[in-house]
Design a protein around this motif. Sequence first.
Motif, PDB file in Angstrom:
ATOM      1  N   CYS A  88      -9.536 -36.254  35.853  1.00  0.00           N
ATOM      2  CA  CYS A  88     -10.216 -36.138  36.332  1.00  0.00           C
ATOM      3  C   CYS A  88     -10.368 -34.822  37.836  1.00  0.00           C
ATOM      4  N   GLN A  89     -11.080 -33.917  37.247  1.00  0.00           N
ATOM      5  CA  GLN A  89     -10.667 -33.125  37.921  1.00  0.00           C
ATOM      6  C   GLN A  89     -11.434 -32.848  39.436  1.00  0.00           C
ATOM      7  N   LEU A  90     -10.756 -31.566  40.377  1.00  0.00           N
ATOM      8  CA  LEU A  90     -11.653 -32.060  41.422  1.00  0.00           C
ATOM      9  C   LEU A  90     -12.426 -31.348  41.418  1.00  0.00           C
ATOM     10  N   VAL A  91     -12.239 -30.410  41.169  1.00  0.00           N
ATOM     11  CA  VAL A  91     -13.651 -29.192  41.717  1.00  0.00           C
ATOM     12  C   VAL A  91     -13.828 -28.143  40.343  1.00  0.00           C
ATOM     13  N   GLN A  92     -14.947 -27.775  40.220  1.00  0.00           N
ATOM     14  CA  GLN A  92     -14.726 -26.599  38.873  1.00  0.00           C
ATOM     15  C   GLN A  92     -14.187 -25.358  40.501  1.00  0.00           C
ATOM     16  N   ASN A  98     -15.864 -34.304  36.817  1.00  0.00           N
ATOM     17  CA  ASN A  98     -15.064 -33.297  37.872  1.00  0.00           C
ATOM     18  C   ASN A  98     -15.994 -34.457  39.253  1.00  0.00           C
ATOM     19  N   ALA A  99     -15.151 -33.857  40.804  1.00  0.00           N
ATOM     20  CA  ALA A  99     -15.013 -34.796  41.491  1.00  0.00           C
ATOM     21  C   ALA A  99     -16.189 -33.780  42.404  1.00  0.00           C
ATOM     22  N   GLN A 100     -16.612 -32.437  41.622  1.00  0.00           N
ATOM     23  CA  GLN A 100     -17.063 -31.924  43.043  1.00  0.00           C
ATOM     24  C   GLN A 100     -16.455 -31.486  44.109  1.00  0.00           C
ATOM     25  N   GLY A 101     -15.291 -31.887  44.122  1.00  0.00           N
ATOM     26  CA  GLY A 101     -14.578 -31.509  45.396  1.00  0.00           C
ATOM     27  C   GLY A 101     -14.538 -32.595  46.860  1.00  0.00           C
ATOM     28  N   ASP A 102     -15.101 -33.727  46.738  1.00  0.00           N
ATOM     29  CA  ASP A 102     -14.615 -34.680  46.846  1.00  0.00           C
ATOM     30  C   ASP A 102     -13.740 -36.484  46.953  1.00  0.00           C
ATOM     31  N   SER A 103     -12.458 -36.296  47.494  1.00  0.00           N
ATOM     32  CA  SER A 103     -11.406 -37.507  47.211  1.00  0.00           C
ATOM     33  C   SER A 103     -12.102 -38.401  46.659  1.00  0.00           C
ATOM     34  N   ALA A 104     -13.190 -38.422  47.947  1.00  0.00           N
ATOM     35  CA  ALA A 104     -13.930 -40.006  47.327  1.00  0.00           C
ATOM     36  C   ALA A 104     -14.809 -40.177  45.879  1.00  0.00           C
ATOM     37  N   THR A 105     -15.006 -39.692  45.624  1.00  0.00           N
ATOM     38  CA  THR A 105     -15.621 -39.776  44.450  1.00  0.00           C
ATOM     39  C   THR A 105     -14.309 -39.804  43.502  1.00  0.00           C
ATOM     40  N   CYS A 106     -13.148 -38.633  43.958  1.00  0.00           N
ATOM     41  CA  CYS A 106     -11.738 -38.846  42.670  1.00  0.00           C
ATOM     42  C   CYS A 106     -11.319 -40.224  42.839  1.00  0.00           C
ATOM     43  N   ALA A 107     -11.565 -40.950  43.693  1.00  0.00           N
ATOM     44  CA  ALA A 107     -10.772 -42.206  43.085  1.00  0.00           C
ATOM     45  C   ALA A 107     -11.953 -43.291  42.511  1.00  0.00           C
ATOM     46  N   ALA A 167      -7.160 -35.887  42.977  1.00  0.00           N
ATOM     47  CA  ALA A 167      -7.227 -36.283  41.865  1.00  0.00           C
ATOM     48  C   ALA A 167      -5.755 -36.954  41.682  1.00  0.00           C
ATOM     49  N   LEU A 168      -4.899 -36.692  41.939  1.00  0.00           N
ATOM     50  CA  LEU A 168      -3.609 -37.129  41.731  1.00  0.00           C
ATOM     51  C   LEU A 168      -3.669 -38.114  42.078  1.00  0.00           C
ATOM     52  N   GLN A 169      -3.675 -38.015  44.000  1.00  0.00           N
ATOM     53  CA  GLN A 169      -2.964 -39.468  45.132  1.00  0.00           C
ATOM     54  C   GLN A 169      -4.186 -40.382  44.251  1.00  0.00           C
ATOM     55  N   ALA A 170      -5.776 -40.900  44.265  1.00  0.00           N
ATOM     56  CA  ALA A 170      -6.888 -41.108  43.486  1.00  0.00           C
ATOM     57  C   ALA A 170      -6.199 -41.769  42.501  1.00  0.00           C
ATOM     58  N   ALA A 171      -5.706 -41.266  41.542  1.00  0.00           N
ATOM     59  CA  ALA A 171      -5.292 -41.581  40.280  1.00  0.00           C
ATOM     60  C   ALA A 171      -3.872 -42.801  40.238  1.00  0.00           C
ATOM     61  N   VAL A 172      -3.000 -42.313  41.816  1.00  0.00           N
ATOM     62  CA  VAL A 172      -1.491 -43.261  41.517  1.00  0.00           C
ATOM     63  C   VAL A 172      -2.520 -44.432  42.277  1.00  0.00           C
ATOM     64  N   SER A 173      -3.673 -43.861  43.780  1.00  0.00           N
ATOM     65  CA  SER A 173      -3.670 -45.311  44.253  1.00  0.00           C
ATOM     66  C   SER A 173      -4.448 -45.987  42.930  1.00  0.00           C
ATOM     67  N   ILE A 188      -3.958 -16.823  52.499  1.00  0.00           N
ATOM     68  CA  ILE A 188      -4.729 -17.776  51.527  1.00  0.00           C
ATOM     69  C   ILE A 188      -4.226 -19.108  50.015  1.00  0.00           C
ATOM     70  N   PRO A 189      -2.876 -19.719  50.711  1.00  0.00           N
ATOM     71  CA  PRO A 189      -2.741 -20.541  49.770  1.00  0.00           C
ATOM     72  C   PRO A 189      -3.412 -21.094  48.475  1.00  0.00           C
ATOM     73  N   THR A 190      -3.322 -21.355  47.722  1.00  0.00           N
ATOM     74  CA  THR A 190      -3.320 -22.016  46.069  1.00  0.00           C
ATOM     75  C   THR A 190      -4.596 -23.607  46.800  1.00  0.00           C
ATOM     76  N   ASP A 191      -5.081 -22.678  47.591  1.00  0.00           N
ATOM     77  CA  ASP A 191      -6.084 -24.075  48.198  1.00  0.00           C
ATOM     78  C   ASP A 191      -8.039 -24.258  47.723  1.00  0.00           C
ATOM     79  N   ASN A 192      -7.933 -25.180  46.744  1.00  0.00           N
ATOM     80  CA  ASN A 192      -9.280 -26.151  46.005  1.00  0.00           C
ATOM     81  C   ASN A 192     -10.577 -25.689  46.855  1.00  0.00           C
ATOM     82  N   THR A 193     -10.492 -25.801  48.077  1.00  0.00           N
ATOM     83  CA  THR A 193     -11.698 -25.076  48.499  1.00  0.00           C
ATOM     84  C   THR A 193     -12.312 -23.927  48.957  1.00  0.00           C
ATOM     85  N   ALA A 194     -11.055 -23.102  49.253  1.00  0.00           N
ATOM     86  CA  ALA A 194     -10.763 -22.119  49.196  1.00  0.00           C
ATOM     87  C   ALA A 194     -11.133 -21.559  48.112  1.00  0.00           C
TER      88      ALA A 194
END
Length: 317
Positions: free
Chosen positions: A32-36, A65-74, A95-101, A216-222
């Motif tokens: 599960c990859q959060l975003v490309q 690929n979840a296309q940047g959507d946390s709900a899709t990760c779940a 993606a990690l948080q969704a997998a743990v849940s 800018i930190p290692t922010d996926n949306t950015a």
Amino acid sequence: MKKMLAALLAALMVLSLAACGGSAKTYKIGICQLVQHPALDAATQGFKDALTEKLGDKVVFDEQNAQGDSATCAVITTGFVSNQYDLIMANATPALQAAVSATDTIPILGTSVTDYASALAVEAAADGSLGMNVSGTSDGVPAQLYADCVVELVPDAKKVSILYCSAEPNSVLQADQFIACMDAAGVATEVFTFADSNDIQSVATAAVEGADALYIPTDNTAASNMTIISGVCEPAGIPVICGEEGMCSGGGLATVSISYYDIGTACGEMAYEILVNGADVSKMPVGYSKNPVKKYNADYAAAIGFTMPEGYEAIAE
């Protein structure tokens, strides 16, 4: 009688060979990859390459690929659990948080996650293991190295703006650590956050106003929207310090770079140890890159008329 015995032995040999062939396990892994974007793509590729090299066609990947959507990760990770996959690789914190849940039994390996303990609200052991069905590799780089870049590149800086997505916990953590380093250096900071990609241009415009530099930190949306950010920062002539090389290539000035392919590869090697050699994921320390390198974007430097000091490596085009 001899013919019957020979036939029986031949049949037993066939059955034995068939049994051996059938026992060669094929491992099913959900990714599960959060975003490309280039950093996460490289980490996923490194993970797959490491396992394919060791297991060949005995490993099957379900890469989504979840296309940047946390709900899709779940949704994705719940599907992996329903399909009873042997291991889940979660690329990026949501993606990690969704997998743990989704599961507390299937081994989960993360990558491109800055700080596992804060992301999962757990306390890591002294050796870096998490004591649960989770381990992996981190893209974390000490905040002090980014602060050092700012001080080195913009020694007269009075104010540094910090830009990130408020929905990404690791970005919040990195920003807080960076602020502490800049406070120690006597440089003021101001935080600018956006909720999603729709807000980036307006928030970035506000962030560059009156700023001497932008972090800018290692922010996926950015990272997925550096073209928009660069479109604001480059005309303003603002030095942008990015969390990773892919972001910097997309529209920043400098970064402290690690190889996302390498941390993905290390994650794949951890997966092999779990799947084939029976390693206990709960006792595996989270891994970190050991060789961060200062790099810069030559095109951006030229565009804003910035002369880089020695000690920075140009990012290969």
